[in-house]
Design a protein around this motif. Structure first.
Motif, short mmCIF file in Angstrom:
data_model
loop_
_atom_site.label_atom_id
_atom_site.label_comp_id
_atom_site.label_asym_id
_atom_site.label_seq_id
_atom_site.Cartn_x
_atom_site.Cartn_y
_atom_site.Cartn_z
N SER A 1 0.83 -1.21 0.00
CA SER A 1 0.00 0.00 0.00
C SER A 1 0.87 1.26 0.00
N LEU A 2 1.94 1.26 0.79
CA LEU A 2 2.86 2.40 0.79
C LEU A 2 3.39 2.68 -0.61
N ILE A 3 3.81 1.61 -1.26
CA ILE A 3 4.42 1.76 -2.58
C ILE A 3 3.39 2.18 -3.62
N MET A 4 2.21 1.57 -3.59
CA MET A 4 1.17 1.97 -4.54
C MET A 4 0.81 3.43 -4.37
N ASN A 5 0.64 3.87 -3.12
CA ASN A 5 0.26 5.26 -2.89
C ASN A 5 1.38 6.22 -3.23
N ALA A 6 2.62 5.81 -2.98
CA ALA A 6 3.75 6.65 -3.37
C ALA A 6 3.80 6.82 -4.89
N SER A 7 3.50 5.75 -5.62
CA SER A 7 3.51 5.84 -7.08
C SER A 7 2.38 6.75 -7.57
N SER A 8 1.23 6.72 -6.88
CA SER A 8 0.13 7.60 -7.25
C SER A 8 0.51 9.06 -7.02
N LEU A 9 1.22 9.34 -5.93
CA LEU A 9 1.67 10.71 -5.68
C LEU A 9 2.69 11.15 -6.72
N ALA A 10 3.55 10.23 -7.15
CA ALA A 10 4.51 10.56 -8.20
C ALA A 10 3.79 10.92 -9.50
N LEU A 11 2.73 10.20 -9.81
CA LEU A 11 1.96 10.51 -11.02
C LEU A 11 1.28 11.87 -10.91
N LEU A 12 0.82 12.22 -9.71
CA LEU A 12 0.24 13.55 -9.51
C LEU A 12 1.28 14.63 -9.80
N ASP A 13 2.49 14.42 -9.34
CA ASP A 13 3.56 15.39 -9.60
C ASP A 13 3.83 15.54 -11.09
N ILE A 14 3.84 14.42 -11.79
CA ILE A 14 4.07 14.47 -13.24
C ILE A 14 2.94 15.24 -13.93
N CYS A 15 1.71 14.95 -13.53
CA CYS A 15 0.55 15.64 -14.13
C CYS A 15 0.59 17.13 -13.81
N ASP A 16 0.95 17.48 -12.57
CA ASP A 16 1.05 18.89 -12.21
C ASP A 16 2.11 19.60 -13.05
N ALA A 17 3.23 18.91 -13.28
CA ALA A 17 4.30 19.51 -14.08
C ALA A 17 3.84 19.72 -15.52
N ILE A 18 3.13 18.75 -16.06
CA ILE A 18 2.63 18.89 -17.43
C ILE A 18 1.65 20.05 -17.52
N ASP A 19 0.75 20.13 -16.54
CA ASP A 19 -0.26 21.20 -16.55
C ASP A 19 0.38 22.58 -16.44
N SER A 20 1.46 22.67 -15.68
CA SER A 20 2.11 23.97 -15.46
C SER A 20 3.15 24.30 -16.52
N GLY A 21 3.50 23.29 -17.31
CA GLY A 21 4.53 23.51 -18.33
C GLY A 21 5.94 23.49 -17.78
N LYS A 22 6.09 23.04 -16.54
CA LYS A 22 7.41 22.99 -15.92
C LYS A 22 8.00 21.59 -16.03
N LYS A 23 9.32 21.52 -15.94
CA LYS A 23 10.00 20.23 -15.98
C LYS A 23 9.78 19.48 -14.67
N PHE A 24 9.50 18.20 -14.75
CA PHE A 24 9.27 17.40 -13.56
C PHE A 24 10.58 17.10 -12.87
N ASP A 25 10.68 17.44 -11.60
CA ASP A 25 11.87 17.17 -10.80
C ASP A 25 11.46 16.38 -9.56
N PRO A 26 11.63 15.05 -9.57
CA PRO A 26 11.18 14.23 -8.44
C PRO A 26 11.91 14.54 -7.14
N ILE A 27 13.12 15.06 -7.24
CA ILE A 27 13.91 15.35 -6.04
C ILE A 27 13.28 16.49 -5.25
N LYS A 28 12.69 17.45 -5.94
CA LYS A 28 12.14 18.63 -5.28
C LYS A 28 10.71 18.42 -4.78
N SER A 29 10.10 17.30 -5.11
CA SER A 29 8.72 17.07 -4.71
C SER A 29 8.60 16.88 -3.20
N LYS A 30 7.58 17.47 -2.62
CA LYS A 30 7.32 17.29 -1.19
C LYS A 30 6.37 16.14 -0.92
#
Length: 260
Positions: free
Chosen positions: A83-112
């Motif tokens: 469950s931890l891993i599945m939910n972490a992957s879902s949060l990673a996908l949210l970050d990717i989608c947010d980056a696409i929507d904003s036009g910014k480059k996705f940086d997983p290191i900077k994600s909170k």
């Protein structure tokens, strides 16, 4: 009306009709009883780690994460870490989608965005597997009782830096433990998000279903949910979820926060 809205309206109506069908509900209940006897929920994995959940509840959580878009997910109960891993992957996908929507480059290191998992006993082989998983950078594990004052304080300190909080309670299923978890963690949930209480289905199962466990009907997550809701009107049971799932260990356990 666009096609998607029309489809959603049709599905919403179908769900209501489905739940009114007593045969459907009875079949679902019989399946749940049989499935526990065969440990059916143990059959599945999330990105290589066992996730002890019903597939329907897994899908429901995915829908909630997409709609709520939480910054942090707090989970009690780790087991194998699926469950931890599945939910972490879902949060990673949210970050990717947010980056696409904003036009910014996705940086997983900077994600909170992160998942915090709490368990009284994190077994070394499970910890090692989680810490060596590609999603490990988004996961923080805390060993100790989820209802101890020290652990609660530690989680509160972590959560204070996050705006949108989702909580999942899936550790000890006795009434006393679950009500203590609800009193400790429900207030961290942001308005519009959820506190999901798993294994509320225990309340409806035969009393001898879990002879080696300390919980049973009357001493279950659902009895704790009902006590909690009697004293806290900031949450409601999102009945739409269990009505559409039918097969769920969290019947009446999807608690949506509607106000501060």
């Amino acid at each position: 009306m666009n096609n998607y809205k029309k489809f959603k309206d049709e599905i919403f109506l179908n769900q209501a009709i489905q739940y009114q069908d007593s045969l459907m509900r009875n079949i679902s209940y019989e399946f749940m009883c049989k499935s526990f006897a065969h440990k059916y929920s143990y059959n599945f994995e999330a990105m290589g780690r066992p996730i002890i959940q019903m597939p329907q509840d897994i899908v429901a959580l995915q829908e909630i994460i997409w709609n709520v878009r939480p910054d942090i997910i707090i989970e009690t109960g780790i087991a194998h870490g699926g469950s931890l891993i599945m939910n972490a992957s879902s949060l990673a996908l949210l970050d990717i989608c947010d980056a696409i929507d904003s036009g910014k480059k996705f940086d997983p290191i900077k994600s909170k965005r992160k998942v915090v998992g709490i368990d009284v006993d994190i077994r070394p082989h499970n910890r090692n597997a989680i810490e060596n998983h590609p999603m490990h950078s988004r996961i923080e594990m805390i060993e100790g009782s989820s209802i101890s004052a020290d652990i609660i304080k530690k989680v509160e300190n972590i959560a204070k830096d996050y705006e949108k909080v989702l909580v999942c309670l899936d550790s000890n299923h006795t009434h006393e433990h679950v009500i203590s978890e609800l009193n400790a963690y429900a207030n961290l949930v942001s308005v519009g998000s959820y506190c999901i209480v798993y294994d509320t289905i225990i309340e409806e199962l035969p009393e001898d279903m879990f002879p080696d466990r300390p919980w049973e009907p009357g001493n279950s997550p659902l009895s704790a949910v009902k006590e909690f809701l009697n004293s806290d009107d900031s949450f409601i049971i999102d009945e739409r979820i269990h009505q559409k799932l039918l097969i769920s260990v969290a019947k009446e356990g999807y608690l949506k926060r509607i106000k501060k």
